[in-house]
Write an enzyme that holds these catalytic residues in place. Structure first.
Site, PDB file in Angstrom:
ATOM      1  N   MET A  30       0.840  -1.204   0.000  1.00  0.00           N
ATOM      2  CA  MET A  30       0.000   0.000   0.000  1.00  0.00           C
ATOM      3  C   MET A  30       0.873   1.251   0.000  1.00  0.00           C
ATOM      4  O   MET A  30       0.390   2.351   0.268  1.00  0.00           O
ATOM      5  CB  MET A  30      -0.934   0.000   1.210  1.00  0.00           C
ATOM      6  CG  MET A  30      -1.930  -1.166   1.161  1.00  0.00           C
ATOM      7  SD  MET A  30      -3.446  -0.840   2.057  1.00  0.00           S
ATOM      8  CE  MET A  30      -2.831  -0.572   3.706  1.00  0.00           C
ATOM      9  N   HIS A  37       9.210  -3.425   3.623  1.00  0.00           N
ATOM     10  CA  HIS A  37       8.881  -3.614   2.203  1.00  0.00           C
ATOM     11  C   HIS A  37      10.155  -3.881   1.404  1.00  0.00           C
ATOM     12  O   HIS A  37      10.177  -4.744   0.527  1.00  0.00           O
ATOM     13  CB  HIS A  37       8.209  -2.363   1.632  1.00  0.00           C
ATOM     14  CG  HIS A  37       6.933  -1.965   2.292  1.00  0.00           C
ATOM     15  ND1 HIS A  37       6.820  -0.834   3.073  1.00  0.00           N
ATOM     16  CD2 HIS A  37       5.702  -2.525   2.296  1.00  0.00           C
ATOM     17  CE1 HIS A  37       5.569  -0.708   3.503  1.00  0.00           C
ATOM     18  NE2 HIS A  37       4.868  -1.726   3.052  1.00  0.00           N
ATOM     19  N   GLY A 148       4.801 -10.212   3.698  1.00  0.00           N
ATOM     20  CA  GLY A 148       5.477 -10.193   4.991  1.00  0.00           C
ATOM     21  C   GLY A 148       4.726 -10.991   6.047  1.00  0.00           C
ATOM     22  O   GLY A 148       3.497 -10.992   6.080  1.00  0.00           O
ATOM     23  N   GLN A 154      -3.026 -12.346   7.118  1.00  0.00           N
ATOM     24  CA  GLN A 154      -3.177 -11.978   5.702  1.00  0.00           C
ATOM     25  C   GLN A 154      -2.407 -12.942   4.805  1.00  0.00           C
ATOM     26  O   GLN A 154      -2.903 -13.382   3.762  1.00  0.00           O
ATOM     27  CB  GLN A 154      -2.662 -10.554   5.488  1.00  0.00           C
ATOM     28  CG  GLN A 154      -2.477 -10.172   4.033  1.00  0.00           C
ATOM     29  CD  GLN A 154      -2.037  -8.735   3.879  1.00  0.00           C
ATOM     30  OE1 GLN A 154      -2.845  -7.834   4.018  1.00  0.00           O
ATOM     31  NE2 GLN A 154      -0.762  -8.507   3.611  1.00  0.00           N
ATOM     32  N   SER A 186       6.175  -0.371  10.219  1.00  0.00           N
ATOM     33  CA  SER A 186       4.843  -0.250   9.638  1.00  0.00           C
ATOM     34  C   SER A 186       4.688   1.161   9.096  1.00  0.00           C
ATOM     35  O   SER A 186       5.184   2.122   9.697  1.00  0.00           O
ATOM     36  CB  SER A 186       3.776  -0.495  10.716  1.00  0.00           C
ATOM     37  OG  SER A 186       2.509  -0.048  10.255  1.00  0.00           O
TER      38      SER A 186
HETATM   39  P1  AMP Z   1       1.447  -2.896   3.445  1.00  0.00           P
HETATM   40  O1  AMP Z   1       2.027  -1.834   2.574  1.00  0.00           O
HETATM   41  O2  AMP Z   1       1.394  -2.534   4.891  1.00  0.00           O
HETATM   42  O3  AMP Z   1       0.150  -3.447   2.924  1.00  0.00           O
HETATM   43  O4  AMP Z   1       2.468  -4.106   3.381  1.00  0.00           O
HETATM   44  C1  AMP Z   1       2.856  -4.651   2.145  1.00  0.00           C
HETATM   45  C2  AMP Z   1       3.625  -5.914   2.396  1.00  0.00           C
HETATM   46  O5  AMP Z   1       4.780  -5.635   3.172  1.00  0.00           O
HETATM   47  C3  AMP Z   1       2.806  -6.949   3.175  1.00  0.00           C
HETATM   48  O6  AMP Z   1       3.063  -8.243   2.648  1.00  0.00           O
HETATM   49  C4  AMP Z   1       3.334  -6.791   4.561  1.00  0.00           C
HETATM   50  O7  AMP Z   1       3.209  -7.952   5.353  1.00  0.00           O
HETATM   51  C5  AMP Z   1       4.783  -6.480   4.296  1.00  0.00           C
HETATM   52  N1  AMP Z   1       5.364  -5.790   5.456  1.00  0.00           N
HETATM   53  C6  AMP Z   1       4.894  -4.676   6.067  1.00  0.00           C
HETATM   54  N2  AMP Z   1       5.641  -4.364   7.140  1.00  0.00           N
HETATM   55  C7  AMP Z   1       6.615  -5.315   7.217  1.00  0.00           C
HETATM   56  C8  AMP Z   1       7.698  -5.561   8.120  1.00  0.00           C
HETATM   57  N3  AMP Z   1       7.937  -4.770   9.169  1.00  0.00           N
HETATM   58  N4  AMP Z   1       8.479  -6.631   7.887  1.00  0.00           N
HETATM   59  C9  AMP Z   1       8.236  -7.454   6.828  1.00  0.00           C
HETATM   60  N5  AMP Z   1       7.241  -7.279   5.952  1.00  0.00           N
HETATM   61  C10 AMP Z   1       6.432  -6.228   6.132  1.00  0.00           C
END
Ligand code: AMP
Length: 301
Positions: A30, A37, A148, A154, A186
């Site tokens: 996102m 990421h 992640g 998820q 995050s």
């Molecule tokens: P998001 O942008 O929050 O939807 O995350 C996109 C992807 O990055 C998802 O697969 C998340 O699980 C992964 N992700 C987000 N934060 C982390 C983190 N701290 N460590 C590893 N993967 C992450």
């Protein structure tokens, strides 16, 4: 680096890559990228010829009172981070490009896996996730996709959906990347004030405390141990007045216990989790612990 905002253009690029014999890695996000990421992008770039990052704040997965409007966005910065980590394509469509007919009439619901924890706290959230990820997989075509473990439930939902629907995508989970003090990275961490940011480390401290209880359990962890472990996590969170627990749970899989926690810090909702292997390593065997594997065998005899 190519930045694409059209579904057709993105599909054509990846089709052309495969025709040229190149493998494709997909990293759905996102946006507002951080080191978590970037770790997914680097893994994809190491394993695939062409790595594509998608940046899309998907309205379907936000509840009516959630932070869709305020979700942080910075595409230029995302493109720079994605490129630095080894991506060659960024797909950043507008909402109208992804959902041109307005609200979707088709929705994907992954039963059971979507229930409880995040599914219970955020009704409809995983239907929104499953629907957009199915759509991204349909647009991207055959590839490896990296998610992640930060979003543990998820990842389980996406894996199950891809398997159930025979989607031509291999789904891979990647470890959680944390700040030096343990806070899971995050995009939502930018919402936190300095006081809230300091208090937020309690999530990781609670997971560690809950995990210590399980790891030191001398008997095979039974449901009472798991319940005790979630009580330990809740007690640690309760010691931090700025943080309000949503849930603290422990689930059991074939090879591990997984502790999962969600809490609110002000208006910001944070999640985190930690795995505890069932099989102790040689070091702990040598120090007198009996492995769960051998306990399982012993119990079965
Ligand atoms: P998001 O942008 O929050 O939807 O995350 C996109 C992807 O990055 C998802 O697969 C998340 O699980 C992964 N992700 C987000 N934060 C982390 C983190 N701290 N460590 C590893 N993967 C992450």
């Amino acid at each position: 680096m190519q930045v694409i905002d059209r579904v057709d253009g993105f599909r054509k690029e990846l089709d052309a890559a495969r025709v040229a014999g190149r493998t494709v890695g997909l990293v759905p996000t996102m946006g507002y990228l951080h080191e978590g990421h970037a770790s997914l992008i680097r893994r994809s770039a190491a394993e695939c010829d062409v790595t594509a990052v998608t940046v899309f704040v998907n309205p379907l997965q936000f509840g009516a009172h959630e932070d869709l409007a305020s979700y942080p966005r910075d595409l230029d910065r995302d493109v720079a981070i994605a490129e630095d980590a080894g991506a060659v394509l960024v797909f950043a469509p507008a909402v109208e490009e992804m959902y041109p007919g307005g609200p979707v009439l088709t929705s994907i619901h992954v039963a059971a896996v979507s229930e409880g924890m995040e599914g219970a706290s955020r009704p409809g959230h995983f239907d929104g996730v499953a629907t957009v990820v199915a759509k991204l997989f349909a647009i991207a075509g055959p590839c490896r996709a990296y998610f992640g473990e930060k979003d543990y439930q998820q990842l389980a939902v996406v894996r199950r959906m891809a398997a159930d629907l025979s989607l031509p995508v291999d789904v891979f989970g990647c470890p959680i990347v944390r700040e030096a003090d343990g806070l899971a990275m995050s995009s939502r961490n930018v919402y936190l004030s300095p006081e809230q940011r300091a208090a937020a480390t309690v999530l990781h401290r609670a997971l560690e405390a809950g995990a210590a209880g399980l790891a030191h359990s001398t008997d095979l962890a039974h449901s009472t141990d798991l319940a005790h472990s979630s009580d330990v996590m809740a007690a640690v969170v309760a010691s931090e007045s700025l943080v309000h627990l949503d849930y603290a749970e422990v689930i059991e899989t074939d090879h591990e216990y997984r502790l999962l926690i969600a809490a609110r810090v002000g208006k910001t909702r944070l999640i985190d989790n930690l795995g505890v292997a069932k099989f102790f390593d040689a070091g702990s065997e040598a120090s007198g612990s009996i492995s769960t594997e051998s306990r399982l065998r012993r119990d079965a005899d």
